[in-house]
Scaffold this motif. Structure first.
Motif, PDB file in Angstrom:
ATOM      1  N   HIS A 185       0.899  -1.137  -0.146  1.00  0.00           N
ATOM      2  CA  HIS A 185       0.009  -0.024   0.007  1.00  0.00           C
ATOM      3  C   HIS A 185       0.837   1.034  -0.067  1.00  0.00           C
ATOM      4  O   HIS A 185       0.651   2.114  -0.738  1.00  0.00           O
ATOM      5  CB  HIS A 185      -0.986  -0.002   1.177  1.00  0.00           C
ATOM      6  N   GLN A 186       1.879   1.452   0.739  1.00  0.00           N
ATOM      7  CA  GLN A 186       2.841   2.435   0.945  1.00  0.00           C
ATOM      8  C   GLN A 186       3.428   2.674  -0.335  1.00  0.00           C
ATOM      9  O   GLN A 186       3.651   3.827  -1.015  1.00  0.00           O
ATOM     10  CB  GLN A 186       4.029   2.335   1.852  1.00  0.00           C
ATOM     11  N   ASP A 210       2.232   1.671  -3.324  1.00  0.00           N
ATOM     12  CA  ASP A 210       1.317   2.070  -4.424  1.00  0.00           C
ATOM     13  C   ASP A 210       1.089   3.471  -4.027  1.00  0.00           C
ATOM     14  O   ASP A 210       0.857   4.324  -4.904  1.00  0.00           O
ATOM     15  CB  ASP A 210       0.043   1.503  -4.110  1.00  0.00           C
ATOM     16  N   VAL A 211       1.022   3.981  -2.930  1.00  0.00           N
ATOM     17  CA  VAL A 211       0.690   5.400  -2.636  1.00  0.00           C
ATOM     18  C   VAL A 211       1.978   6.482  -3.168  1.00  0.00           C
ATOM     19  O   VAL A 211       1.904   7.495  -3.409  1.00  0.00           O
ATOM     20  CB  VAL A 211       0.557   5.629  -0.974  1.00  0.00           C
ATOM     21  N   GLN A 221       1.808   6.591  -6.836  1.00  0.00           N
ATOM     22  CA  GLN A 221       0.722   7.495  -7.214  1.00  0.00           C
ATOM     23  C   GLN A 221       1.078   8.923  -6.834  1.00  0.00           C
ATOM     24  O   GLN A 221       0.968   9.851  -7.844  1.00  0.00           O
ATOM     25  CB  GLN A 221      -0.632   7.322  -6.566  1.00  0.00           C
TER      26      GLN A 221
END
Length: 276
Positions: A80-81, A83-84, A87
């Motif tokens: 998730h980190q 991906d963030v 992004q």
């Protein structure tokens, strides 16, 4: 049966390792039937079988499942980190590209505006040069005036009649009583001054623009060939010499000093600022 530990320096196995090994050993012994063969029938009969949740093997499996869940959760958090971060990086890159594109457009617009201003300055300079050239030309040609002050045209250009050998008037006649002052309509040089046959006493001037003017039927001549005269300078007096029916001034505009190269005197004078 007795077991001995090998001598030497060895790190004690961790609790997890010991538990795992114990569980494996128990499972193996149970599978092979060793435990059953070693235990006495009486002991086996007296001992109750523990519930599935109370065995060491179940505890080990539960610990390993919990550890796997934590590892999966940690991996999910890390993903998730990532991906963030990806992004955010993509957004920053898009913003940077947007700003760069806006900057390129602004620079292109500024260049176009500068080019337009430069073109406008060039055009303005060109127009200024044209105006200056026209002004210089007008100054060179000068503003003309009437050859007889306050006079008017009594006989027009190309008037027909037997008075003229060509059948038509090659110039115009200005009303003038005998002895009126005749002046040069503009600056020029005297190229002829004397008797001109049917013109009587006449003067021909070469004007500064390369054209010629002629003054005929004069009673007297006041200039000589080669003399420079200015605009408004008196060059003779009006009369009725030559082929004339009465006092007046015959005026011609020519492209050469010779007879037959005449042009419309009224249009010529008006082109030089004279009201006729």
């Amino acid at each position: 049966m007795a077991f001995t530990r090998a001598t030497g320096k060895h790190r004690a196995p961790s609790r997890l390792t010991r538990c795992g090994a114990k569980a494996v050993g128990i499972a193996t012994l149970a599978t092979t039937g060793v435990i059953g063969s070693l235990a006495s029938p009486a002991l086996a009969a007296d001992t109750e079988t523990p519930a599935p949740g109370e065995t060491g093997l179940s505890q080990v499996i539960a610990i390993e499942g919990d550890l796997a869940d934590r590892i999966d959760a940690q991996a999910d958090a890390q993903q998730h980190q990532a991906d963030v971060a990806a992004q955010a990086e993509a957004k920053a890159k898009a913003e940077a590209e947007k700003k760069a594109d806006a900057k390129r457009k602004a620079e292109a617009k500024a260049r176009a505006a500068a080019k337009a201003r430069a073109a406008a300055r060039v055009e303005e300079a060109r127009e200024s040069e044209v105006r200056a050239a026209r002004s210089a030309e007008r100054a060179r040609l000068g503003t003309f005036q009437l050859p007889v002050a306050g006079s008017y045209v009594s006989t027009g250009y190309k008037s027909s009649g037997s008075l003229w050998s060509s059948g038509s008037h090659s110039g115009i006649d200005f009303h003038a009583v005998s002895g009126s002052s005749v002046v040069a309509v503009g600056a020029g040089t005297v190229v002829e001054a004397g008797w001109g046959g049917a013109y009587g006493n006449n003067i021909v001037l070469r004007m500064t623009d390369g054209t010629y003017t002629q003054y005929g039927h004069l009673s007297s001549i006041g200039v000589s060939v080669g003399q420079s005269v200015g605009q408004g300078q008196r060059i003779g007096l009006s009369g009725s010499t030559g082929n004339s029916t009465g006092p007046h001034l015959h005026f011609e505009a020519r492209t050469t000093p010779s007879y037959g190269s005449d042009m419309d005197p009224v249009a010529y004078l008006r082109a030089h600022g004279v009201t006729v």
